[in-house]
Motif scaffolding. Structure first.
Motif, short mmCIF file in Angstrom:
data_model
loop_
_atom_site.label_atom_id
_atom_site.label_comp_id
_atom_site.label_asym_id
_atom_site.label_seq_id
_atom_site.Cartn_x
_atom_site.Cartn_y
_atom_site.Cartn_z
N UNK A 1 0.77 -1.30 0.19
CA UNK A 1 -0.01 -0.23 -0.05
C UNK A 1 0.76 1.26 -0.08
N UNK A 2 2.03 1.15 0.47
CA UNK A 2 2.77 2.57 0.69
C UNK A 2 3.51 2.76 -0.54
N UNK A 3 3.49 1.75 -1.41
CA UNK A 3 4.15 1.51 -2.74
C UNK A 3 3.39 2.51 -3.80
N UNK A 4 2.19 2.43 -3.69
CA UNK A 4 1.16 2.92 -4.45
C UNK A 4 1.10 4.60 -4.23
N UNK A 5 2.17 5.23 -5.06
CA UNK A 5 2.38 6.89 -5.10
C UNK A 5 1.84 7.10 -6.73
N UNK A 6 1.31 8.36 -6.72
CA UNK A 6 0.99 8.90 -8.17
C UNK A 6 2.27 8.88 -9.04
N UNK A 7 3.67 9.18 -8.43
CA UNK A 7 4.58 9.29 -9.34
C UNK A 7 5.18 7.75 -9.46
N UNK A 8 5.10 6.76 -8.63
CA UNK A 8 5.48 5.43 -9.16
C UNK A 8 4.44 4.79 -10.48
#
Lengths: 223, 223
Positions: free
Chosen positions: A33-40
């Motif tokens: 969940x913490x890996x879901x960023x708009x940049x990634x």
DNA sequence: ACCTGAACACCGTTCAAGT
DNA sequence: ACCTGAACACCGTTCAAGT
């Protein structure tokens, strides 16, 4: 080399809600969940973060859509020919396994109410409760109890899955917890210590179904 | 005025883990989970954000400690003279009410496994399961099912509480959901529509206890 | 030992500018 | 209509410097 490459040219498919949600599910599954960023996410889709906002309102909608995609697939099973208890167990296990595989779904469902995917699960449960012969007045309570149990356990299980480092051996982990339990204060944790041994031989999935059966027994055992 | 003020001088109590956790609970209760930031917390304690790190490792520990404080208070009830089912209902309601009042606790417990406050709840449940006369081999399953149910419902309820704007009238809200349900597709949501009416007259707390009783009936009704 | 607060490395979201 | 990516207003956390 001077001419356009043909077969391997890999033209970028246009961005779409579907592609974005698919990439989000991938990202959540692989990085958490913490890996879901708009940049990634934007990088995976080879675009800028702003592009995503054209197709979705924001992160909340993105997570809801990703969850919905997983739940929809999980409960899309035929239950023709099954008895109501069988169908309920199958449905429950479908949700359980989906959340086991996608732990972030469990976390999301546990904190977001009245979401459309939950309503679909509720409907499926309710139909089987009805088929079970539960009288009209008791159906809402029975269906609610079952759904709360399913989402509750699945959520806890998801939390456990996330807590363990991806590579860890399951038996080893349970062993460690069991050892931890037997080191607890003998007076304050008498019961917990007494069942610590059960933890080792314990199968989450079977335990989950046993709980379902417990509730079903309660629903059926009316005086 | 030139002399030191005496009565009203309000000397700043020194910072302590206890004071920090207390302020965090306050902040969580009043502003919600998203309102708990180190900057806001530091301001309430009239210090800088860095000071907090001297007493706590980080945000994770802060949330765990805040949750622990609430749960500890919630389950600190005497159950002398109560029958096991009564004691279990009281314990379950204690957790339910605590989470209803502090919704962020539900969200935290639903996503964080093996936390010390959960272990304490488990122990309390287990003792009553034992007192209920459940045979040794079935106790772990029974206690697990009860705890999962309790945390599951409490979590869902917390989610509902947070979803509703603080000022909203409860009856009005249920009415709105019930109306929403009866607008669902008649074929795909036949069951949900059929129980929409129950929603209005529905009492979360009573429904919660009914579910506990369902599980207790299942536990007791062995062939 | 304990506190301060600027600085760092991130976030989600917006928006003028491009095609 | 759709995409780009710099810019804005935040985060949690660290750390040199103070007392």
């Amino acid at each position: 080399m001077g001419t356009k490459a043909r077969g391997t040219e890999r033209r970028q498919e246009p961005l779409s809600r579907e592609r974005i949600v698919g990439a989000a599910v991938d990202l959540l599954d692989t990085v958490g969940e913490s890996g879901l960023t708009f940049r990634a996410l934007a990088e995976r889709l080879s675009t800028g973060p702003g592009a995503i906002y054209w197709h979705l309102k924001g992160k909340a909608e993105l997570l809801a859509a990703a969850t919905d995609a997983v739940v929809t697939a999980a409960i899309a099973v035929e239950d023709s020919g099954a008895t109501p208890p069988e169908a309920l167990r199958a449905l429950a296990l479908g949700v359980f396994d989906a959340i086991d595989f996608h732990p972030w779904v469990g976390a999301y469902l546990a904190r977001t109410p009245g979401e459309s995917s939950m309503l679909r699960v509720f409907e499926r449960i309710g139909r089987q409760v009805q088929a079970l012969g539960v009288p009209e007045a008791a159906r809402f309570t029975a269906a609610s109890a079952l759904m709360n149990y399913i989402l509750g356990v699945a959520g806890q299980n998801a939390a456990n899955t996330r807590a363990v480092a991806p590579g860890t051996d399951r038996a080893e982990y349970l062993d460690a917890v069991a050892r931890e339990w037997s080191r607890l204060d003998p007076e304050a944790y008498a019961f917990t210590r007494s069942v610590a041994g059960r933890l080792r031989e314990h199968d989450d999935r079977a335990e989950f179904v046993a709980g379902i059966d417990l509730i079903l027994a309660g629903i059926t055992a009316r005086p």
